[in-house]
Design an enzyme around this catalytic site. Structure first.
Site, PDB file in Angstrom:
ATOM      1  N   GLY A   1       5.714  -7.445  -4.148  1.00  0.00           N
ATOM      2  CA  GLY A   1       4.776  -8.211  -4.444  1.00  0.00           C
ATOM      3  C   GLY A   1       3.652  -8.371  -3.469  1.00  0.00           C
TER       4      GLY A   1
ATOM      5  N   ARG B   1       0.452 -10.519   1.272  1.00  0.00           N
ATOM      6  CA  ARG B   1      -0.825 -10.901   2.194  1.00  0.00           C
ATOM      7  C   ARG B   1      -1.956 -10.832   1.134  1.00  0.00           C
ATOM      8  NH1 ARG B   1      -2.539  -5.292   4.614  1.00  0.00           N
ATOM      9  NH2 ARG B   1      -1.200  -3.796   3.328  1.00  0.00           N
TER      10      ARG B   1
ATOM     11  N   LYS C   1      -7.449 -10.297   0.483  1.00  0.00           N
ATOM     12  CA  LYS C   1      -6.279  -9.740   1.216  1.00  0.00           C
ATOM     13  C   LYS C   1      -6.423 -10.189   2.683  1.00  0.00           C
ATOM     14  CE  LYS C   1      -4.628  -5.053   1.325  1.00  0.00           C
ATOM     15  NZ  LYS C   1      -5.108  -3.581   1.107  1.00  0.00           N
TER      16      LYS C   1
ATOM     17  N   ASP D   1       3.437 -11.637   8.005  1.00  0.00           N
ATOM     18  CA  ASP D   1       2.534 -12.832   8.428  1.00  0.00           C
ATOM     19  C   ASP D   1       1.427 -12.910   7.285  1.00  0.00           C
ATOM     20  OD1 ASP D   1       0.637 -10.895   9.162  1.00  0.00           O
ATOM     21  OD2 ASP D   1       0.440 -11.422  11.229  1.00  0.00           O
ATOM     22  N   GLY D   2       1.439 -12.040   6.559  1.00  0.00           N
ATOM     23  CA  GLY D   2       0.343 -12.617   5.470  1.00  0.00           C
ATOM     24  C   GLY D   2      -1.106 -12.246   5.895  1.00  0.00           C
TER      25      GLY D   2
ATOM     26  N   ARG E   1     -11.327  -8.109  -2.226  1.00  0.00           N
ATOM     27  CA  ARG E   1     -11.258  -6.726  -3.161  1.00  0.00           C
ATOM     28  C   ARG E   1     -11.708  -7.128  -4.787  1.00  0.00           C
ATOM     29  NH1 ARG E   1      -6.167  -3.089  -2.137  1.00  0.00           N
ATOM     30  NH2 ARG E   1      -4.769  -4.508  -3.467  1.00  0.00           N
TER      31      ARG E   1
ATOM     32  N   ARG F   1       0.362  -2.436 -11.139  1.00  0.00           N
ATOM     33  CA  ARG F   1       0.710  -1.275 -10.825  1.00  0.00           C
ATOM     34  C   ARG F   1       1.897  -0.788 -11.523  1.00  0.00           C
ATOM     35  NH1 ARG F   1      -0.519  -2.835  -5.159  1.00  0.00           N
ATOM     36  NH2 ARG F   1      -1.790  -4.589  -5.207  1.00  0.00           N
TER      37      ARG F   1
ATOM     38  N   ASP G   1       4.265   1.183  -6.245  1.00  0.00           N
ATOM     39  CA  ASP G   1       3.551  -0.038  -6.103  1.00  0.00           C
ATOM     40  C   ASP G   1       2.068   0.320  -5.836  1.00  0.00           C
ATOM     41  OD1 ASP G   1       4.963   0.769  -3.726  1.00  0.00           O
ATOM     42  OD2 ASP G   1       3.714  -0.697  -2.745  1.00  0.00           O
TER      43      ASP G   1
HETATM   44  P1  AMP Z   1       1.225  -1.742   1.310  1.00  0.00           P
HETATM   45  O1  AMP Z   1       1.897  -0.979   2.357  1.00  0.00           O
HETATM   46  O2  AMP Z   1      -0.071  -2.365   1.745  1.00  0.00           O
HETATM   47  O3  AMP Z   1       1.263  -1.212   0.172  1.00  0.00           O
HETATM   48  O4  AMP Z   1       2.223  -2.897   1.235  1.00  0.00           O
HETATM   49  C1  AMP Z   1       3.703  -2.769   0.999  1.00  0.00           C
HETATM   50  C2  AMP Z   1       4.249  -4.267   0.825  1.00  0.00           C
HETATM   51  O5  AMP Z   1       4.280  -4.860   2.066  1.00  0.00           O
HETATM   52  C3  AMP Z   1       3.189  -4.999  -0.182  1.00  0.00           C
HETATM   53  O6  AMP Z   1       4.683  -5.928  -0.785  1.00  0.00           O
HETATM   54  C4  AMP Z   1       2.685  -5.940   0.803  1.00  0.00           C
HETATM   55  O7  AMP Z   1       2.403  -7.178   0.251  1.00  0.00           O
HETATM   56  C5  AMP Z   1       3.529  -6.287   1.996  1.00  0.00           C
HETATM   57  N1  AMP Z   1       2.969  -6.507   3.212  1.00  0.00           N
HETATM   58  C6  AMP Z   1       2.031  -5.604   4.013  1.00  0.00           C
HETATM   59  N2  AMP Z   1       1.626  -6.077   5.152  1.00  0.00           N
HETATM   60  C7  AMP Z   1       1.964  -7.446   4.922  1.00  0.00           C
HETATM   61  C8  AMP Z   1       1.818  -8.468   5.847  1.00  0.00           C
HETATM   62  N3  AMP Z   1       1.012  -8.389   7.026  1.00  0.00           N
HETATM   63  N4  AMP Z   1       2.352  -9.689   5.570  1.00  0.00           N
HETATM   64  C9  AMP Z   1       3.140  -9.848   4.468  1.00  0.00           C
HETATM   65  N5  AMP Z   1       3.367  -8.830   3.551  1.00  0.00           N
HETATM   66  C10 AMP Z   1       2.750  -7.662   3.745  1.00  0.00           C
HETATM   67 MG    MG Z   2       0.324  -1.523  -1.601  1.00  0.00          MG
END
Ligand code: AMP
Ligand code: MG
Length: 494
Positions: A90, A93, A113, A125-126, A176, A183, A252
């Site tokens: 999900g 962030r 984002k 930390d989002g 974005r 997805r 995803d």
């Molecule tokens: P990604 O590597 O961008 O495809 O992200 C994989 C998952 O990790 C997704 O659910 C993202 O929302 C979550 N995620 C990545 N970075 C963060 C962050 N800094 N804080 C919270 N969730 C994250």
């Molecule tokens: Mg991703």
């Protein structure tokens, strides 16, 4: 004077059942500063550029103030990461602000984002670091200008916060734009929970939004799988023709719209080799350059599994029907790849018999450690035999077999009808002179982090708007990296 910001937001995703998302507002970042607004894209989306650059615009782009009509939400999705299923990922962030229509009535998501924690954040930390935001800005806009379907960059902002990673980095927000953020993992989220009705709701939504024509098909859900597979095959063929390595082709990170999404550890290859991997976390080369078509098919198979019950109530029959669709994937890919690679070497009507010529060229390139982008760009003028004997001799650093290859190429080009000059021009339209090379992206990021200067960032995004224009041969954007500039590894960088 405060400038009024009015955006005609639509929220079709927010009309879907509550299980699809969590509604929440972005966190308020302390002192946002606009680094870059993509004015061309803003205009395309019928947004008011002046208003977006005003105080109210920055409050909106940073998520501090919700625009009227926006219904922000974090989307739920699952996904296979490096082959392992994670039932809940999900938007951890990211937040979808809503949808807008462009001048032609095409619908686009606007998403923030790095806008703070959501119920999907788990331990994250989002937040997003400045480096990751600049990187996504440069590469996604570069891809789009190269003609590759891609999510786009509407804006980049500093949040005013410092955020903790290996060290403290400036926090940033990326705005974005995508045809949608649905997805393969969105389907898997509901399938894994046995929520067939919601898989159907999602499939119907995707058909309505992206592929309304499949409603006329005898079996619309099977036709949906077929058209999504075609898009993915074509997308990956396009990546391959430009030397692009996505780096993290998890389900995803695979869109239903067929757009490239999530520019984390991605990279354009400098030196050609099919086994090239840049991502620091891809230890086994699952997402290596040459493996991308296989992975795209694997991802389509995961999508197919979620659609089985919609394709036919009888599971055995559904499996048979789905196999008949998936089996076409390699041919969809080969067709698109052949066409693109053929055009790269000046052949307009590439046939299967040309695959050997293309394959042998790639073999020569690998053996001589040729720069992917520059080799193809040089081949454009080298297609004129008479004017380029020395150029040809130097191209593969004296590889013995190259003379033979050029001879076969000349013969093949004789069968094509194009005039030599016309051919050079056609080749230059598909072989870019510049791409977002790793060391250039890295340099732009380091300059921003170390010197708080965005000159290199501005320079490269401006240049990448016209990647097929001829540039001086010693131009820094054209040259491959010096040995000390080579980026060996890329990181997910969140
Ligand atoms: P990604 O590597 O961008 O495809 O992200 C994989 C998952 O990790 C997704 O659910 C993202 O929302 C979550 N995620 C990545 N970075 C963060 C962050 N800094 N804080 C919270 N969730 C994250
Ligand atoms: Mg991703």
């Amino acid at each position: 004077m405060r400038q009024a910001l009015t955006i005609s937001f639509q929220n079709t995703y927010a009309r879907l059942p509550g299980e699809f998302y969590a509604r929440l507002s972005p966190e308020k970042m302390p002192t946002p500063r606009l680094l870059k607004l993509n004015e061309d894209l803003a205009k395309k989306l019928q947004l008011d550029v002046d208003a977006l650059q005003s105080e109210a615009g920055i409050e909106f782009l940073s998520g501090r103030v919700e625009a009227e009509g926006s219904e922000p939400l974090a989307m739920a999705y699952a996904g296979h990461q490096f082959g392992h299923f994670v039932p809940q990922l999900g938007d951890g962030r990211a937040l979808l602000l809503g949808e807008v229509l462009d001048g032609q009535g095409r619908r686009y998501d606007i998403q923030l984002k790095g806008s703070g924690r959501t119920p999907f954040s788990r331990r994250g930390d989002g937040r997003a670091t400045l480096g990751s935001v600049l990187r996504e800005y440069i590469v996604s806009e570069g891809m789009s200008a190269l003609g590759v379907p891609s999510t786009r960059a509407l804006a980049a902002l500093l949040s005013g916060e410092g955020i903790m990673r290996e060290q403290v980095f400036p926090g940033a927000i990326f705005v974005r734009v995508a045809q949608s953020h649905i997805r393969v993992g969105t389907f898997q989220f509901f399938a894994a929970r046995g929520k067939k009705d919601l898989v159907k709701t999602l499939a119907d939504y995707v058909i309505e939004r992206h592929y309304p024509a499949v409603k006329e098909a005898e079996n619309p859900y099977l036709a949906l799988l077929d058209v999504v597979s075609q898009r993915q095959a074509n997308l990956v063929a396009h990546w391959m023709a430009l030397g692009f390595i996505h780096g993290v082709m998890n389900t995803d990170n695979t869109t239903l719209s067929g757009e490239t999404i999530d520019y984390g550890p991605c990279a354009f290859m400098d030196t050609y080799h099919p086994d090239t991997v840049y991502s620091s976390i891809d230890h086994h080369g699952r997402y290596a350059y040459g493996n991308q078509p296989n992975i795209a098919l694997w991802n389509m198979s995961r999508l197919a599994e979620t659609l089985l019950f919609l394709v036919d109530a009888n599971e055995d029959k559904a499996v048979k029907k789905i196999e008949q669709v998936l089996v076409k994937f390699p041919e969809y890919f080969s067709q698109s790849w052949r066409l693109r690679m053929g055009r790269k070497i000046g052949i307009q009507n590439t046939g299967e018999e040309d695959e050997k010529l293309i394959g042998d060229l790639l073999g020569l390139m690998a053996a001589s450690k040729a720069d992917f982008t520059n080799t193809f760009r040089r081949l454009c003028v080298l297609s004129i035999k008479e004017s380029s004997l020395t150029g040809r001799a130097n191209l593969f650093h004296g590889q013995e077999k190259s003379e033979d290859w050029f001879e076969r190429w000349d013969k093949r080009l004789e069968c094509d009808e194009m005039e030599p000059d016309e051919r050079v021009a056609a080749m230059q339209k598909v072989n870019p002179s510049i791409i977002p090379r790793n060391h250039l992206v890295e340099n732009a990021i380091q300059e921003a982090l170390r010197e708080n200067s965005f000159e290199a960032f501005e320079y490269i995004i401006d240049a990448l708007k016209t990647p097929f224009v001829e540039r001086p041969p010693r131009d820094k954007l054209v040259l491959p990296p010096e040995p000390q500039e080579v980026v060996e590894q890329t990181f997910c960088g969140t």
